[in-house]
Write a protein that holds these residues in place. Structure first.
Motif, PDB file in Angstrom:
ATOM      1  N   SER A   1       2.112  -6.258  -4.392  1.00  0.00           N
ATOM      2  CA  SER A   1       2.167  -6.485  -2.954  1.00  0.00           C
ATOM      3  C   SER A   1       1.861  -7.971  -2.778  1.00  0.00           C
ATOM      4  O   SER A   1       1.286  -8.729  -3.581  1.00  0.00           O
ATOM      5  CB  SER A   1       1.100  -5.635  -2.473  1.00  0.00           C
ATOM      6  OG  SER A   1       1.366  -4.328  -2.653  1.00  0.00           O
TER       7      SER A   1
ATOM      8  N   ARG B   1       0.981 -10.590   1.048  1.00  0.00           N
ATOM      9  CA  ARG B   1       0.780 -10.465   2.317  1.00  0.00           C
ATOM     10  C   ARG B   1       1.140 -11.949   2.869  1.00  0.00           C
ATOM     11  O   ARG B   1       0.430 -13.115   2.570  1.00  0.00           O
ATOM     12  CB  ARG B   1      -0.708 -10.198   2.792  1.00  0.00           C
ATOM     13  CG  ARG B   1      -0.703 -10.314   4.154  1.00  0.00           C
ATOM     14  CD  ARG B   1      -2.443  -9.917   4.315  1.00  0.00           C
ATOM     15  NE  ARG B   1      -3.039  -9.883   5.658  1.00  0.00           N
ATOM     16  CZ  ARG B   1      -2.732  -8.659   6.350  1.00  0.00           C
ATOM     17  NH1 ARG B   1      -2.042  -7.756   6.063  1.00  0.00           N
ATOM     18  NH2 ARG B   1      -3.128  -8.666   7.719  1.00  0.00           N
TER      19      ARG B   1
ATOM     20  N   ARG C   1       8.288   0.243   3.328  1.00  0.00           N
ATOM     21  CA  ARG C   1       7.469  -0.617   2.243  1.00  0.00           C
ATOM     22  C   ARG C   1       6.679  -1.881   2.876  1.00  0.00           C
ATOM     23  O   ARG C   1       5.592  -2.499   2.289  1.00  0.00           O
ATOM     24  CB  ARG C   1       8.360  -1.333   1.203  1.00  0.00           C
ATOM     25  CG  ARG C   1       9.131  -0.301   0.451  1.00  0.00           C
ATOM     26  CD  ARG C   1      10.017  -0.713  -0.547  1.00  0.00           C
ATOM     27  NE  ARG C   1      11.050  -1.533  -0.305  1.00  0.00           N
ATOM     28  CZ  ARG C   1      11.225  -2.951  -0.536  1.00  0.00           C
ATOM     29  NH1 ARG C   1      10.326  -3.441  -1.479  1.00  0.00           N
ATOM     30  NH2 ARG C   1      12.077  -3.421   0.030  1.00  0.00           N
TER      31      ARG C   1
ATOM     32  N   GLN D   1       2.960  -7.699   5.522  1.00  0.00           N
ATOM     33  CA  GLN D   1       2.569  -6.862   4.539  1.00  0.00           C
ATOM     34  C   GLN D   1       3.655  -6.499   3.868  1.00  0.00           C
ATOM     35  O   GLN D   1       4.479  -5.511   4.233  1.00  0.00           O
ATOM     36  CB  GLN D   1       1.458  -6.085   4.873  1.00  0.00           C
ATOM     37  CG  GLN D   1       1.013  -5.132   3.682  1.00  0.00           C
ATOM     38  CD  GLN D   1       0.007  -6.111   2.857  1.00  0.00           C
ATOM     39  OE1 GLN D   1      -0.876  -6.857   3.461  1.00  0.00           O
ATOM     40  NE2 GLN D   1       0.219  -6.000   1.346  1.00  0.00           N
TER      41      GLN D   1
ATOM     42  N   ASN E   1       4.741  -4.403   0.369  1.00  0.00           N
ATOM     43  CA  ASN E   1       4.387  -3.330  -0.795  1.00  0.00           C
ATOM     44  C   ASN E   1       5.434  -2.810  -1.499  1.00  0.00           C
ATOM     45  O   ASN E   1       6.695  -3.049  -0.964  1.00  0.00           O
ATOM     46  CB  ASN E   1       3.439  -2.072  -0.022  1.00  0.00           C
ATOM     47  CG  ASN E   1       2.221  -2.820   0.574  1.00  0.00           C
ATOM     48  OD1 ASN E   1       1.430  -3.702   0.360  1.00  0.00           O
ATOM     49  ND2 ASN E   1       1.831  -1.815   1.732  1.00  0.00           N
TER      50      ASN E   1
END
Length: 122
Positions: free
Chosen positions: A17, A19, A67, A82, A84
């Motif tokens: 992940s 951000r 996602r 974000q 992921n």
């Protein structure tokens, strides 16, 4: 005039992940529809996600829906992405953009950041 500065890119393994953040200055941030685009080498810049000025309505490209998540804070003049379950095909330079209408078209966006690189290794 709105100035946009992205941050948060980097190198991550597949499945990981990241951000991304976009900080705005100048103008009236809360009046703009905000979008994230990406551009991989040799490819056109493509829409990733967008968020209405109210923060209530969001839109995603099919390739990232489920996602990625987009959110904004009008008080702090920031928009975040974000990301992921990242995949190697998500590798690209990611750009934050501001426009006056809700759109997936890059020519509808007036202000752009300089981009931040995201690299996903297999």
């Amino acid at each position: 005039q709105v100035q946009l500065v992205e941050s948060g890119g980097g190198l991550v393994q597949a499945g990981g992940s990241l951000r991304l953040s976009c900080a705005a200055s100048g103008g009236t941030f809360s009046r703009y529809y905000m979008g994230w685009f990406r551009q991989a080498p040799g490819k056109e810049r493509e829409f990733v996600a967008g968020i209405h000025w109210t923060g209530v309505s969001t839109t995603y490209a099919d390739s990232v829906r489920g996602r990625f998540g987009i959110a904004r804070d009008n008080t702090k003049k920031t928009v975040v992405l974000q990301m992921n379950s990242l995949k190697p095909e998500d590798t690209a330079a990611y750009y934050c953009a501001a426009g006056s209408v809700s759109s997936r078209r890059r020519d509808e966006y007036v202000y752009w950041g300089q981009g931040t690189q995201v690299t996903v290794s297999a």
